[in-house]
Each structure stands twice: as C-alpha cells, then as structure tokens.
Design an enzyme around this catalytic site. Structure first.
Site, PDB file in Angstrom:
ATOM      1  N   CYS A  11       0.804  -1.225   0.000  1.00 56.94           N
ATOM      2  CA  CYS A  11       0.000   0.000   0.000  1.00 56.94           C
ATOM      3  C   CYS A  11       0.834   1.270   0.000  1.00 56.94           C
ATOM      4  CB  CYS A  11      -0.892   0.042   1.236  1.00 56.94           C
ATOM      5  SG  CYS A  11      -1.914  -1.410   1.430  1.00 56.94           S
ATOM      6  N   ARG A  56       5.994  -0.689  -5.325  1.00 58.36           N
ATOM      7  CA  ARG A  56       5.820  -1.408  -4.062  1.00 58.36           C
ATOM      8  C   ARG A  56       4.880  -2.598  -4.214  1.00 58.36           C
ATOM      9  NH1 ARG A  56       6.733   2.967   0.035  1.00 58.36           N
ATOM     10  NH2 ARG A  56       5.375   1.983   1.527  1.00 58.36           N
ATOM     11  N   TRP A  82      -2.738  -3.088  -1.396  1.00 60.26           N
ATOM     12  CA  TRP A  82      -2.333  -4.489  -1.498  1.00 60.26           C
ATOM     13  C   TRP A  82      -3.214  -5.215  -0.496  1.00 60.26           C
ATOM     14  CZ3 TRP A  82       0.125  -8.179   1.695  1.00 60.26           C
ATOM     15  CH2 TRP A  82       0.647  -9.292   1.022  1.00 60.26           C
ATOM     16  N   ASN A 104      -2.643   2.244   5.200  1.00 57.65           N
ATOM     17  CA  ASN A 104      -1.616   1.230   4.933  1.00 57.65           C
ATOM     18  C   ASN A 104      -1.371   0.537   6.268  1.00 57.65           C
ATOM     19  OD1 ASN A 104       0.766  -0.151   4.496  1.00 57.65           O
ATOM     20  ND2 ASN A 104       2.013   1.664   4.095  1.00 57.65           N
ATOM     21  N   GLY A 105      -1.483  -0.796   6.308  1.00 55.74           N
ATOM     22  CA  GLY A 105      -1.234  -1.504   7.565  1.00 55.74           C
ATOM     23  C   GLY A 105      -2.382  -2.434   7.901  1.00 55.74           C
ATOM     24  N   GLU A 135      17.475 -19.449  -2.821  1.00 50.75           N
ATOM     25  CA  GLU A 135      17.141 -18.229  -3.556  1.00 50.75           C
ATOM     26  C   GLU A 135      16.694 -18.562  -4.983  1.00 50.75           C
ATOM     27  OE1 GLU A 135      16.410 -15.318  -3.063  1.00 50.75           O
ATOM     28  OE2 GLU A 135      16.898 -14.146  -4.831  1.00 50.75           O
ATOM     29  N   LYS A 192      13.065 -17.576  -6.493  1.00 51.82           N
ATOM     30  CA  LYS A 192      12.911 -16.792  -7.724  1.00 51.82           C
ATOM     31  C   LYS A 192      11.959 -17.503  -8.684  1.00 51.82           C
ATOM     32  CE  LYS A 192      14.166 -13.462  -7.093  1.00 51.82           C
ATOM     33  NZ  LYS A 192      14.605 -13.223  -5.792  1.00 51.82           N
ATOM     34  N   GLU A 245       8.281 -17.428  -7.337  1.00 51.47           N
ATOM     35  CA  GLU A 245       7.588 -16.140  -7.250  1.00 51.47           C
ATOM     36  C   GLU A 245       7.242 -15.540  -8.611  1.00 51.47           C
ATOM     37  OE1 GLU A 245       9.609 -13.228  -4.774  1.00 51.47           O
ATOM     38  OE2 GLU A 245      11.538 -13.627  -5.684  1.00 51.47           O
ATOM     39  N   HIS A 253      16.563 -37.953   2.782  1.00 55.01           N
ATOM     40  CA  HIS A 253      15.691 -37.944   3.965  1.00 55.01           C
ATOM     41  C   HIS A 253      14.281 -37.479   3.621  1.00 55.01           C
ATOM     42  CE1 HIS A 253      19.046 -38.958   6.474  1.00 55.01           C
ATOM     43  NE2 HIS A 253      19.727 -37.921   6.022  1.00 55.01           N
ATOM     44  N   LYS A 271       6.613  -5.374  -3.527  1.00 59.99           N
ATOM     45  CA  LYS A 271       8.049  -5.082  -3.442  1.00 59.99           C
ATOM     46  C   LYS A 271       8.442  -4.692  -2.025  1.00 59.99           C
ATOM     47  CE  LYS A 271      12.089  -4.339  -5.196  1.00 59.99           C
ATOM     48  NZ  LYS A 271      12.763  -5.608  -5.456  1.00 59.99           N
TER      49      LYS A 271
END
Ligand code: G6P
Length: 608
Positions: A2, A27, A74, A99-100, A481, A485, A488, A504, A603
């Site tokens: 947001c 964002r 968001w 926002n929040g 990572e 990537k 996402e 395992h 973001k």
C-alpha cells in the site's frame, strides 16, 4: 505494498496525486483510488487495474479538486475489488486511505455497529473511518488523535472531511509516512519519492505521530498529544531516487536489473585499499572490537543473503552467527546477548517485520545494530547505529536480484572486516579478498553471457509444475534463492534442499518429470554433491547442473550441464545465483506471467 499520497493546495491536485501513486507502484498493489473533497462531501474514483487506468478514468470524468488523498492497495482484509479499494468513506462525509493492519478491528466493528454504523466493505480500514467519524466534533486533527488511541496494529493513514475542505490529517504507527512542505501547499506520502518535485522539504513522522496539513502549514502531535517539530530535510529530486527508470533494450525491469549487477556491485565496493570498520560508521572500530556474535534479521531474499553471510562470518571472521526470519524472531522468546551485533538486511529498509524485529532486539538491550540496506533515507537506516549502504540503484522488479548480490558484497566486506579485527585475516588474505571483489564485475559479465544457454533450458522448465534445487554449504542458500525466484515469478512450485538431505525425504518426489537444478561449484563438497546427483539419476530425475569449469561434470543422458566461466572461491555464491535468476526470468517469460509484478506479491512489505 500500500502507498499513500495526500495533498492540500490551491491548484487541481489530482495529477500530483496520480503521479505520486505511479511512483509508488513499484511497491506492488492490486487496486488503487483517489478522493477529493467537495462541498457535497468526498468524491472518489477507484480501480482494480493499474494506476494508468485510474488516470484515464479521472481524465475522462474531469475529476478535479484542491484537497485529496490517494492510495494503492495491497489486499489484506477483503479481496482486491473496487468496493474494498481505498479511499474508504464513512457516511459520505469522511474519506480515509490506510496502509497496515488493524488487529482489533473486530471488536471496534462491533462497538461501531452498536452505534449504528453500517459496514459496506470487507476492509479493516472501514473501522478507522467510522471510528474517526464517531469522534469528530468539528476538528479532524483532534478526532484522529482520539481515534488512534483505540487502534491496535500497524497503520499509516490519510483522512479528509467534508467540513474541512482544506485539511488532510495523517497518522502513523508501524507503517511509514512523511509530510512534505511545498510553496503554499503541503503533502503527506508513504515515501518522499512520491511527492518529490512538488514538496521542497520533508519530515519523517515518528511512531505515534499525528499530523495536520493545511494551506498555511503543518502541525504534528506526538503520541502523548504534545505539539512537536520533526527534523526538516531536503527532499531528493525524483531523479535521485532513480526517476522514471528507462527499460532500455530489456523486456522487463527484472532482466534489466539482472544485467545491471556488474555495475551495481562495482558501485557498492568501497573505494578503499583496506577493510576497515569505519566503512560501517565512525564509532564502529571501538564497538566492533567488543562484539562476540552476530544476529542477522531479515525476510525473503534478504534472509537468504543472511544465510550466505553466516558461512562467511563463521569461516572468515570466526564469529558465531545466528540468522533469523524477522517475523519469527519478533514473536519468540529468545536469549538476548548485549554483546551481539544485530544486523538487519533489507533492500527497502521499510519491511515491517524486519523493522519490528530490529526494535524488538533493541528493546531486549541489544544496542549495537547495523543495517545493510539499499535506501539511505529508509526507516531502518535511521534506526540503526551502523549502516552499510548497497548501491544497487532503484530496484523495480518485485523479485529482488541486484539488491541481493550487492547485499552479499556488503556482508562479505563485514566478514573480512571482522576477521581482520579478530586476527583471522592477514594482510595477504585481505589483499586477495579485495582483488576477488574488484574482479567480480568482470566475472559476472562472463556469467551473464550464459543467457542463451539458459533460455534453451527455460523452454523445458516452462512445461513443468515442480522443481527441486540442490546446493551444499555456502551454496545451499543460493539454491533456496533460486527456488524462491522460480516460484515467485513463474508460479512453478520449487523447493530447495541441502543436497545431503535429499535421501531424507525429497528423493521420494524424484521421477522423470522432476527437474533437479544443482548448484555445483568446485569446492570441498563437490564429491559429496556428485554422489547426491547419482541418487537423482538412479531414480530417473533430470539434472540441470550449473557446474564450475573444473568440476569435470559433463552432459550425458539425463544430465544437462551449463559450465560457469570461472571458479570463484568464497565469493562463488555471488556468481552462482545469477544463472538461477536468469532461469527463473526466462521460464516466467515463456509462461507469460507478469514478471515485474507477480501476482499477490509486493516489493515493499510494509504490513505484517
Ligand atoms: C518482499 C519482496 C522480496 C524481498 C522481501 C524483503 O517479499 O518481494 O523481494 O526480498 O520483501 O524485502 P526487503 O526490502 O526487506 O529486502
């Protein structure tokens, strides 16, 4: 995540609000909206498309006003629909952007329902709107100050009221908000970047602050209700934030940012011939001598940078290092060590969980803190005693790439600095490490040249629904990572394992349909890794191996190899992550996803 912009002016402010939203787009958001104050009450335009579409709507409707608030949302509470998009109204007299997350919204909603308020959205924000409305007695500033006393959770808000057509009130706790001072007009925003150009100066609001902006000026009250002043700083020109970043020859920002890594890394390496604590702050020589361990706190990709750093800090500096996911650390009972250096890693410096974890560590008496961060003006940099600024430049793609590799550079420099201070790095080793760092940009160019081979693999990957990533030691976080990537941006389910753990559990998943990406540097664990690869081949799994030049791993039936140009010793993770970024990127392109703005992700995650 947001974003908020608000303004009070004598000119039509809607274009400024929309431009502010555009600058906050990076964002991540899933709906947006803008409201202005009119004599008939606030009027709004909202959209579940992009800010560009909102812009078209306001132009077509000749939507104008001198006082307004705007928002990119968001979704947290309630789906990303027009009805849940902000600004949210209370009884057509008050409008709010938020926002929040309000944690006590259910009890507040019951209390407000009992007072006759109707709820028409699924948002937690609507309780704030009605709460402020219920407390309003002709002074919006006072009503907001009274309302925030009843809110639990995190918020940054902007509010307007029909009866005060030249006033915007803002408040913050847990989420960022700045006030901006212009010529005869004033602003609020989530980030100075949103209002740069219109505002000449800004102040960062502190936790619990409530501000009132009018044509005449700005008033700020702290949590206790005292009128306070906050340091006024110059606002950086929009260009200094990266401006409207040109895509150049690239298809997406993510691709551009992957290819910017050589430059970003060379910008991040300090122009120095020695690793000295002063690189982290004036007082660092003294403080670093006294620390006996490191506690790293971060989220997402930054957390994986922390995991990589643990290997460096323990092997090079011989200092005990713990790495914790910020959202876990902030809520668990831990044993604080006042002699630990708390290191927060963050691209944005605004991630709510990392900020809260940092404050939690401080509240436990850990006063020595260092931020490894890409945004000099961020809350995190302002909160920590020491800083190492990465100079990645603005990163727009939601999936972090150049921010990650520059974080690794900063963390490696920390490891060598502490190693030297603790007597584990001699002058010769220091010179070797510096040389390795300086050669990194050239070595990275060699890796980027592998792109055509990776594009060929991406065609195969795009048809898969699952993938496994294997690494060992220093390269296990790189495998993590790589998997992150891929999931996402291409939405392929991917998991990473330290290769020794294969037997395992995950080996049960391996069939011909399962691609297994293997990070294979030429290090001490190579022979072990080769055995793990055989375990995969024996079950028909398809191996896709990024192998160092001198590993003697060659392509054969079921084993596909891309050879890395050179072996890079301790800094090898910085090279090995790059082909994984490219693989995720090109696979996503083949699948046709929204690479720079993957679904559901943001973001800058400024809520819990
Ligand atoms: C979000 C972003 C990730 C990032 C993470 C932590 O999830 O999509 O790319 O790694 O936040 O962000 P930070 O700004 O603290 O590094």
């Amino acid at each position: 995540m947001c974003g908020i912009v608000g303004a009070v002016a004598l000119r039509n402010i809607v274009p400024v609000l929309i431009e502010g939203l555009r600058r906050l787009e990076y964002r991540g958001y899933d709906s947006c909206g803008v409201a202005v104050v009119t004599a008939d009450g606030p009027q709004r335009v909202r959209s579940v498309a992009r800010v560009a579409e909102l812009d078209e709507q306001v132009r077509e409707a000749h939507f104008e006003g001198v006082t307004g608030i705007a928002h990119t949302r968001w979704a947290t509470h309630g789906a990303p629909t027009v009805n849940n998009a902000h600004p949210i109204f209370s009884r057509d007299t008050l409008a709010i952007v938020h926002n929040g997350i309000i944690e006590n919204y259910e009890s507040l909603r019951e209390m407000l329902r009992a007072k006759g308020y109707e709820f028409v959205s699924q948002t937690d924000t609507e309780v704030i709107a009605h709460l402020i409305h219920s407390l309003y007695q002709g002074d919006l500033f006072a009503a907001v100050r009274a309302a925030v006393q009843q809110l639990a959770g995190a918020y940054a808000i902007g509010v307007v009221h029909k009866n005060q057509p030249h006033t915007v009130v803002g408040a913050r706790a847990g989420s960022p908000l700045v006030v901006g001072y212009g010529k005869g007009e004033n602003f609020i925003a989530s980030d100075g970047l949103a209002i740069a150009g219109s505002a000449e100066h800004i102040s960062y609001l502190e936790e619990g602050d409530v501000c009132e902006i009018t044509l005449e000026g700005v008033r700020i009250a702290d949590r206790a209700g005292n009128i306070v002043t906050r340091e006024v700083r110059d606002v950086q020109a929009y260009g200094a934030y990266g401006g409207a970043v040109d895509l150049g020859p690239y298809r997406h920002y993510m691709q551009k940012e992957i290819f910017e890594q050589p430059r970003a890394i060379s910008d991040t390496i300090p122009a120095t011939d020695a690793f000295t604590p002063e690189l982290f702050g004036d007082n660092a020589p003294e403080v670093f001598k006294g620390i006996d361990s490191i506690l790293i706190l971060a989220c997402g990709t930054s957390y994986y940078a922390g995991l990589t750093a643990k290997y460096w800090l323990e092997s090079v500096a011989k200092i005990r290092t713990d790495v914790e996911i910020a959202s876990e650390y902030r809520y668990r009972e831990s044993v604080p060590n006042p002699r630990a250096l708390v290191v927060t890693i963050s691209q944005s410096g605004e991630t709510a969980d990392t900020l809260a974890a940092l404050k939690h560590a401080q509240s436990l008496g850990m006063e020595h803190t260092l931020a490894v961060c890409n945004v000099a003006t961020s809350a995190m940099v302002r909160l920590t005693e020491f800083k190492f600024l990465t100079h990645a430049g603005r990163e727009i793609g939601v999936a972090s790439t150049k921010a990650f590799t520059t974080q690794l550079v900063g963390l490696f420099i920390l490891a060598v600095t502490l190693g030297k201070l603790r007597g584990h790095v001699n002058a010769e080793q220091e010179a070797t490490y510096l040389k390795l760092l300086r050669h990194l940009p050239a070595a990275l160019n060699g890796v980027l040249a592998l792109e055509p081979q990776i594009i060929a693999w991406s065609e195969e990957f795009a048809r898969k629904e699952n993938a496994l990533f294997l690494g060992r030691g220093l390269h296990y976080p790189i495998a993590l990572e790589g998997a992150l990537k891929l999931k996402e941006i291409s939405y392929i389910h991917a998991e990473a394992y330290p290769a020794g753990e294969l037997k395992h559990g995950p080996l049960a998943l391996v069939t011909e349909a399962m691609p297994v990406v293997t990070v294979a540097p030429n290090d001490a664990l190579l022979e072990k890794l080769k055995s793990n690869m055989q375990e995969v081949r024996a079950r028909g799994g398809q191996l896709y191996v990024f192998a160092d030049a001198d590993t003697h791993i060659t392509s054969e039936d079921g084993i596909h190899v891309i050879r890395m140009p050179e072996h890079y010793g301790l800094l090898s993770p910085i090279l090995h992550v790059v082909p994984l970024q490219l693989l995720a990127y090109h696979t996503a392109c083949v699948r046709g996803t929204d690479v720079d703005k993957p679904r559901n992700l943001a973001k800058s995650v400024t809520v819990e």
